[in-house]
Structures are given as C-alpha cells and as structure tokens.
Design an enzyme around this catalytic site. Structure first.
Site, PDB file in Angstrom:
ATOM      1  N   TYR A  77      -8.851 -28.645 -54.496  1.00 13.62           N
ATOM      2  CA  TYR A  77      -7.699 -29.471 -54.091  1.00 13.62           C
ATOM      3  C   TYR A  77      -7.349 -30.469 -55.189  1.00 13.62           C
ATOM      4  O   TYR A  77      -6.172 -30.717 -55.470  1.00 13.62           O
ATOM      5  CB  TYR A  77      -8.002 -30.227 -52.781  1.00 13.62           C
ATOM      6  CG  TYR A  77      -6.764 -30.943 -52.272  1.00 13.62           C
ATOM      7  CD1 TYR A  77      -5.878 -30.297 -51.407  1.00 13.62           C
ATOM      8  CD2 TYR A  77      -6.456 -32.240 -52.685  1.00 13.62           C
ATOM      9  CE1 TYR A  77      -4.718 -30.921 -50.976  1.00 13.62           C
ATOM     10  CE2 TYR A  77      -5.301 -32.868 -52.253  1.00 13.62           C
ATOM     11  CZ  TYR A  77      -4.436 -32.200 -51.398  1.00 13.62           C
ATOM     12  OH  TYR A  77      -3.288 -32.812 -50.983  1.00 13.62           O
ATOM     13  N   PHE A 129      24.423 -29.485 -64.428  1.00  9.33           N
ATOM     14  CA  PHE A 129      23.786 -28.326 -63.814  1.00  9.33           C
ATOM     15  C   PHE A 129      23.718 -28.613 -62.318  1.00  9.33           C
ATOM     16  O   PHE A 129      23.488 -29.754 -61.899  1.00  9.33           O
ATOM     17  CB  PHE A 129      22.404 -28.006 -64.387  1.00  9.33           C
ATOM     18  CG  PHE A 129      21.887 -26.736 -63.784  1.00  9.33           C
ATOM     19  CD1 PHE A 129      22.472 -25.531 -64.129  1.00  9.33           C
ATOM     20  CD2 PHE A 129      20.900 -26.740 -62.818  1.00  9.33           C
ATOM     21  CE1 PHE A 129      22.071 -24.348 -63.517  1.00  9.33           C
ATOM     22  CE2 PHE A 129      20.497 -25.562 -62.200  1.00  9.33           C
ATOM     23  CZ  PHE A 129      21.081 -24.366 -62.561  1.00  9.33           C
ATOM     24  N   THR A 130      23.885 -27.565 -61.527  1.00  9.74           N
ATOM     25  CA  THR A 130      24.028 -27.716 -60.072  1.00  9.74           C
ATOM     26  C   THR A 130      22.952 -28.603 -59.428  1.00  9.74           C
ATOM     27  O   THR A 130      23.265 -29.624 -58.817  1.00  9.74           O
ATOM     28  CB  THR A 130      24.018 -26.319 -59.419  1.00  9.74           C
ATOM     29  OG1 THR A 130      22.869 -25.614 -59.900  1.00  9.74           O
ATOM     30  CG2 THR A 130      25.270 -25.534 -59.760  1.00  9.74           C
ATOM     31  N   ASP A 220      16.283 -31.851 -70.036  1.00  8.11           N
ATOM     32  CA  ASP A 220      16.097 -30.666 -69.202  1.00  8.11           C
ATOM     33  C   ASP A 220      15.678 -29.550 -70.157  1.00  8.11           C
ATOM     34  O   ASP A 220      16.508 -28.948 -70.845  1.00  8.11           O
ATOM     35  CB  ASP A 220      17.391 -30.304 -68.461  1.00  8.11           C
ATOM     36  CG  ASP A 220      17.206 -29.064 -67.590  1.00  8.11           C
ATOM     37  OD1 ASP A 220      16.215 -28.327 -67.796  1.00  8.11           O
ATOM     38  OD2 ASP A 220      18.049 -28.811 -66.707  1.00  8.11           O
ATOM     39  N   LYS A 263      11.673 -20.139 -66.254  1.00 11.07           N
ATOM     40  CA  LYS A 263      12.542 -19.515 -67.268  1.00 11.07           C
ATOM     41  C   LYS A 263      11.716 -19.311 -68.548  1.00 11.07           C
ATOM     42  O   LYS A 263      10.899 -18.407 -68.621  1.00 11.07           O
ATOM     43  CB  LYS A 263      13.767 -20.406 -67.528  1.00 11.07           C
ATOM     44  CG  LYS A 263      14.837 -20.334 -66.426  1.00 11.07           C
ATOM     45  CD  LYS A 263      14.547 -21.195 -65.259  1.00 11.07           C
ATOM     46  CE  LYS A 263      15.725 -21.387 -64.347  1.00 11.07           C
ATOM     47  NZ  LYS A 263      15.380 -22.128 -63.128  1.00 11.07           N
ATOM     48  N   ARG A 387      29.357 -18.301 -61.540  1.00 11.38           N
ATOM     49  CA  ARG A 387      29.200 -19.631 -62.138  1.00 11.38           C
ATOM     50  C   ARG A 387      30.610 -20.171 -62.370  1.00 11.38           C
ATOM     51  O   ARG A 387      31.104 -20.271 -63.472  1.00 11.38           O
ATOM     52  CB  ARG A 387      28.443 -19.579 -63.474  1.00 11.38           C
ATOM     53  CG  ARG A 387      27.006 -19.124 -63.374  1.00 11.38           C
ATOM     54  CD  ARG A 387      25.980 -20.172 -62.977  1.00 11.38           C
ATOM     55  NE  ARG A 387      25.912 -20.554 -61.588  1.00 11.38           N
ATOM     56  CZ  ARG A 387      24.882 -21.209 -61.051  1.00 11.38           C
ATOM     57  NH1 ARG A 387      23.829 -21.525 -61.770  1.00 11.38           N
ATOM     58  NH2 ARG A 387      24.891 -21.569 -59.793  1.00 11.38           N
ATOM     59  N   PHE A 454      26.844 -22.374 -53.379  1.00 11.46           N
ATOM     60  CA  PHE A 454      26.832 -21.011 -53.928  1.00 11.46           C
ATOM     61  C   PHE A 454      25.669 -20.178 -53.400  1.00 11.46           C
ATOM     62  O   PHE A 454      25.751 -18.954 -53.345  1.00 11.46           O
ATOM     63  CB  PHE A 454      26.788 -21.048 -55.468  1.00 11.46           C
ATOM     64  CG  PHE A 454      25.646 -21.833 -56.030  1.00 11.46           C
ATOM     65  CD1 PHE A 454      25.748 -23.200 -56.201  1.00 11.46           C
ATOM     66  CD2 PHE A 454      24.454 -21.211 -56.377  1.00 11.46           C
ATOM     67  CE1 PHE A 454      24.676 -23.935 -56.706  1.00 11.46           C
ATOM     68  CE2 PHE A 454      23.389 -21.932 -56.886  1.00 11.46           C
ATOM     69  CZ  PHE A 454      23.499 -23.300 -57.038  1.00 11.46           C
TER      70      PHE A 454
HETATM   71  N1  PM9 Z   1      18.379 -22.368 -62.770  1.00 14.08           N
HETATM   72  C1  PM9 Z   1      19.369 -20.232 -62.708  1.00 14.08           C
HETATM   73  O1  PM9 Z   1      19.501 -19.144 -62.162  1.00 14.08           O
HETATM   74  C2  PM9 Z   1      17.948 -21.020 -60.742  1.00 14.08           C
HETATM   75  C3  PM9 Z   1      18.904 -20.860 -59.625  1.00 14.08           C
HETATM   76  S1  PM9 Z   1      20.480 -21.632 -59.748  1.00 14.08           S
HETATM   77  C4  PM9 Z   1      20.145 -23.251 -59.201  1.00 14.08           C
HETATM   78  O2  PM9 Z   1      19.898 -20.492 -63.814  1.00 14.08           O
HETATM   79  C5  PM9 Z   1      18.388 -25.686 -65.355  1.00 14.08           C
HETATM   80  C6  PM9 Z   1      19.088 -25.704 -66.665  1.00 14.08           C
HETATM   81  C7  PM9 Z   1      18.319 -24.536 -64.613  1.00 14.08           C
HETATM   82  C8  PM9 Z   1      17.678 -24.553 -63.328  1.00 14.08           C
HETATM   83  C9  PM9 Z   1      17.665 -23.428 -62.498  1.00 14.08           C
HETATM   84  C10 PM9 Z   1      17.093 -25.778 -62.907  1.00 14.08           C
HETATM   85  C11 PM9 Z   1      16.392 -25.871 -61.589  1.00 14.08           C
HETATM   86  C12 PM9 Z   1      17.194 -26.881 -63.690  1.00 14.08           C
HETATM   87  N2  PM9 Z   1      17.837 -26.827 -64.883  1.00 14.08           N
HETATM   88  O3  PM9 Z   1      15.376 -23.363 -60.039  1.00 14.08           O
HETATM   89  O4  PM9 Z   1      14.424 -25.528 -59.330  1.00 14.08           O
HETATM   90  O5  PM9 Z   1      18.859 -23.426 -65.090  1.00 14.08           O
HETATM   91  O6  PM9 Z   1      13.152 -24.130 -60.891  1.00 14.08           O
HETATM   92  O7  PM9 Z   1      15.180 -25.232 -61.666  1.00 14.08           O
HETATM   93  C13 PM9 Z   1      18.552 -21.245 -62.093  1.00 14.08           C
HETATM   94  P1  PM9 Z   1      14.495 -24.523 -60.390  1.00 14.08           P
END
Ligand code: PM9
Length: 463
Positions: A77, A129-130, A220, A263, A387, A454
């Site tokens: 843990y 970014f969203t 980021d 990623k 997008r 979306f």
């Molecule tokens: N990006 C993408 O498909 C995941 C789903 S869309 C919200 O591109 C950036 C630059 C991203 C990103 C996710 C996140 C969030 C932050 N910054 O999906 O929570 O491209 O791990 O990361 C998507 P998490």
C-alpha cells in the site's frame, strides 16, 4: 550526404511477438453499430472497430521489458519499490524534483488547478486542451489562448505552430496583473493544433518573460518526446543532440508538469504531477490522498508504475521516436498525394483531416468533423476522433457553442500497434469517403452532457 544515393526504406525497430485478432465487419453491421452509438465514435464497441485510430492514449503496445516489469509489481500500500523506480526516472529524464503519481493526466490537472488557481485568475496557454481547460475553469480560472495565429490556420506550414505569441502573453499579464496569473500553461506537441511543436527558442523567450513577472510555467508534457524529435529535425543547433537531452532541456525551462503517461510513456494507464517547489508538492500530496490514493501510488498499482518507469526510457530512444513520428508522416504523405486536405505540417501523433474543407458544404452547426468521423467508420470500420466544435464545448458564461477555427478529424496512430499495410487501408478509406463527400449530410445533437461533451453526446443525421 551523397545526393545520388538512393533513398532507402526504413522499418519499425521491433518485431511482433504476440497478435490480437481484429474483425472486418460488413457495411450493414457498421451501419447498425454507428446508429446504436448515436454517431459518436466514442460510443462504439471496440469489437466493432477494424482499425482503431480514436486515440494514441493508453492504446500503445508495451514492450517485452515493460511486460516483464509488470511481474515485478511491488503491491504494497505504501512505499512501493516501483514508485521509487518511477521517481528516479522522472528525475533523471525530466529533471523535476518531486513526483506525485496519478491514475492519468487529468487527475494531475485537477490537483495542479486546485492548488494553484484562485477564483478570477487567468491561465494563458499555447492553445486549449479539453480536460486541461475544464479543470482550470472548475477551479475558478479562465483559460486564455496565447498561441501564435498560425496555429489556427490548418494550411500554414510554420514549423513551430505551438509557439507562444509573446505580445499576446505580455499584454495579458499587463492587463490583468501578474498576481492574477498563477502560471502559464505550456504544452509540448500541441494536440488541438494538430500535434504541432513549440521551439526551444520560443520556450526560452517565454521563460525569460514570465521570470520577469515572477510567473511559473506548468508544462503539459504528455507528448514531450515527440516535440523534442521535431526540435531535433527542425531547429538550428539541435540536429546532432539526442532526443533525451532535448527533452531534459525543455523540462528544465519549466517549474512543474502534468503528464498523461498513456501517450509518450507507452503505458495503458498512468500519469503524474511533477513539481520543483516543495511547498506546492506538500499541497499536492495532501490533495492526492483525497482523490487518488497515497502519494506513493496515486491510484496506480505498483506494476503500472513499473511499466511507466520503463516506458519513460523507451520513449526517448532515437530509433523508437523516429519510427513513431515516421509512421504518422507516412500516412500524412499518402493523404497529401491523394489530394486530401489535412493540417500542415503533418503532426506528431496523428494526421488531422481538415473537415471544414472536405465537407465544405456543411456549416459548423452541422458538425462536419463529427459527421466525417462517422462516415469513415461506415466506410471501412476505421475509428477516428472529432476535434472541432463538439470538442470545443460551450462558453460557460453565454452557453453558446465555442466555434474553433479548426474543425478536424484526428486519425491518431497508437504507438507500435499498426503496420504500414493498416495505414494503406486507412488512406484508401479516407479517399473513398472524400470522393463521395457531396452526398454527406450533417449531424445534430440529440443528447449533450454538461462537461467534455464529445465523450458522451449522441447525434442524429440531418436528412
Ligand atoms: N488526450 C487524446 O486522445 C485522451 C482523450 S481526449 C480527452 O488525445 C493532453 C495534451 C492530452 C490528454 C489526453 C490529457 C489528459 C492532457 N493533455 O487522458 O487524462 O492529449 O490521461 O490526459 C487524449 P488523460
């Protein structure tokens, strides 16, 4: 280099050890599936998809070394060995002092927004970014786009479209006051611009400007290795530098970072918040126990942290990054040769189709990018991501749609998953849809959730 030397082919720096069968569906099956999904590719079942280019997030193939690392999970843990391995990797490759693991990127965004943003603050950034913008808004802040204008023009071939417009940034600081700007949000390889990089020169200028006003930079770093590869290719003085050194130089110009390790870092789940300031780190540790778990696991299993630690090393390998971005370039060039309008230059993690141009007979109210993504699925079972206006959501004050200049469909390439033959099939499908574009009518909402619409919205065809 010898100009008469023949250009030689290159291949991926790996061989395939395990396969996952995929099914090719019929047109009738796909028609049923997309109707059942309300014309939203996020709502399709994965088994109904032939080639899945929805996202590069968590969809990469892990290496044999990462899988071996999964067996070394220390599932204590508290104080798991894998956490300390991850911490060492973050310090070594990125140079940040403190790390708080999180289950994915948006959890890190949540924590940093809550600990740094006060109601009424402004957060300038190189394009929204969203999830990042939503967390800034939920914390009481307002995101302000300070990216260069070229980023909003899909045809502009500026090599560093994620650069910050220094005038826009300084004007905002003077207008609102430095005390109302908790940090500047800098993304490497900007997703919504089409996977476009920021240059080292521009980042250094942003650093100098913000330091003059005492404003920190939060990075980021989700696709930092891809950005570094473009710097190596395009920026003077970096051609002979290893990508890992460029990555480290980028990180050193910033004060902290949010990471979606799903990623660049080649894992199926995981992320972290990295910080240099001890007081902020203490606050982050206090927040993470509320939402994620203890600060030495942050919602992850020990094995997930181990895979992430190994993935970080693999992400900056020269052969890996060259092939990763090279696959995207292969598909992009094929589409350009077919005359398909895409965002230029070709991005780092996907090819972005210019839906406004492809479906130029549809106004943005008819959701051209959402429509195009559904049509691509119908043609050959290829799943892509909208997008455009749907992703941009509504203005929280007026309730009106945000109308972004970029109305795009992203063909996102997962890392180490598909072959060149898959990409040929994708290109041919895009061409087939393009040839039939005049017959395509738009979509309208039938259901719209409040946040990040979306993901879960549903639509119907406009007849
Ligand atoms: N990006 C993408 O498909 C995941 C789903 S869309 C919200 O591109 C950036 C630059 C991203 C990103 C996710 C996140 C969030 C932050 N910054 O999906 O929570 O491209 O791990 O990361 C998507 P998490």
């Amino acid at each position: 280099m010898d100009k008469n030397k023949k250009q030689r082919s290159w291949a991926e720096p790996y061989k395939i050890k395990m396969v996952e069968p995929v099914r090719i569906s019929t047109f009738e099956e796909r028609k049923k599936a997309i109707e059942a999904a309300g014309y939203n590719t996020f709502l399709l079942r994965s088994r109904d998809v032939y080639i899945d280019l929805l996202t590069d997030s968590g969809t990469s193939a892990m290496s044999d070394r990462q899988w071996a690392g999964m067996m070394m999970g220390d599932e204590a843990y508290a104080g798991s060995e894998n956490f300390y391995h991850l911490e060492r990797k973050v310090r070594r490759f990125y140079g940040y002092k403190y790390i708080v693991p999180t289950h994915q990127g948006r959890a890190a965004e949540h924590i940093i927004s809550q600990i740094m943003i006060k109601k009424g603050d402004y957060i300038p950034g190189n394009m929204y970014f969203t999830t990042t913008k939503l967390h800034q808004e939920l914390a009481g802040g307002t995101f302000v786009d300070v990216v260069i204008d070229e980023a909003h023009d899909p045809d502009n071939e500026h090599p560093f479209k994620a650069n910050v417009d220094l005038d826009k940034l300084e004007t905002l600081i003077i207008e609102k006051g430095a005390d109302r700007i908790p940090y500047v949000s800098i993304a490497t390889s900007v997703n919504m611009a089409g996977g476009q990089p920021i240059s080292m020169e521009n980042l250094k200028q942003v650093r100098e400007l913000t330091q003059n006003y005492g404003i920190p930079i939060i990075h980021d770093m989700t696709r930092v290795a891809e950005n570094a590869f473009f710097i190596k290719q395009r920026e003077k003085g970096y051609g002979d530098k290893p990508v890992r050194e460029i990555v480290s130089e980028i990180c050193c110009l910033t004060d902290g970072a949010t990471m979606s390790a799903k990623k660049d870092a080649l894992v199926n789940i995981g992320g972290f918040l990295a910080l240099n300031d001890k007081e902020l780190f203490k606050k982050a540790c206090n927040m993470v126990v509320i939402y994620e778990g203890l600060h030495t696991y942050g919602g992850l299993a020990g094995r997930d942290m181990e895979a992430m630690a190994i993935g970080i090393t693999e992400s900056v390998d020269e052969d890996h990054i060259k092939a990763r971005v090279g696959q995207v370039e292969y598909l992009g060039k094929k589409l350009i040769d077919m005359g398909i309008p895409i965002v230029l230059p070709i991005g780092s993690h996907g090819v972005f189709l210019n839906a406004s141009k492809i479906l130029s007979h549809l106004s943005q109210d008819k959701l051209p990018a959402q429509t195009l993504a559904a049509e691509l699925y119908l043609d050959a079972g290829i799943r892509a991501m909208e997008r455009g206006v749907v992703s941009a959501g509504r203005n929280p004050e007026t309730g009106e749609h945000n109308y972004p200049a970029l109305e795009l469909v992203r063909l996102t390439i997962p890392r180490r998953v598909y072959t060149q033959a898959h990409l040929d099939v994708v290109a041919e499908s895009v061409e087939a849809v393009y040839e039939n574009r005049e017959a395509i009518t738009g979509l309208e909402f039938t259901y719209e959730p409040e946040h990040l619409r979306f993901f879960q919205s549903r639509f119907q065809k406009i007849e």
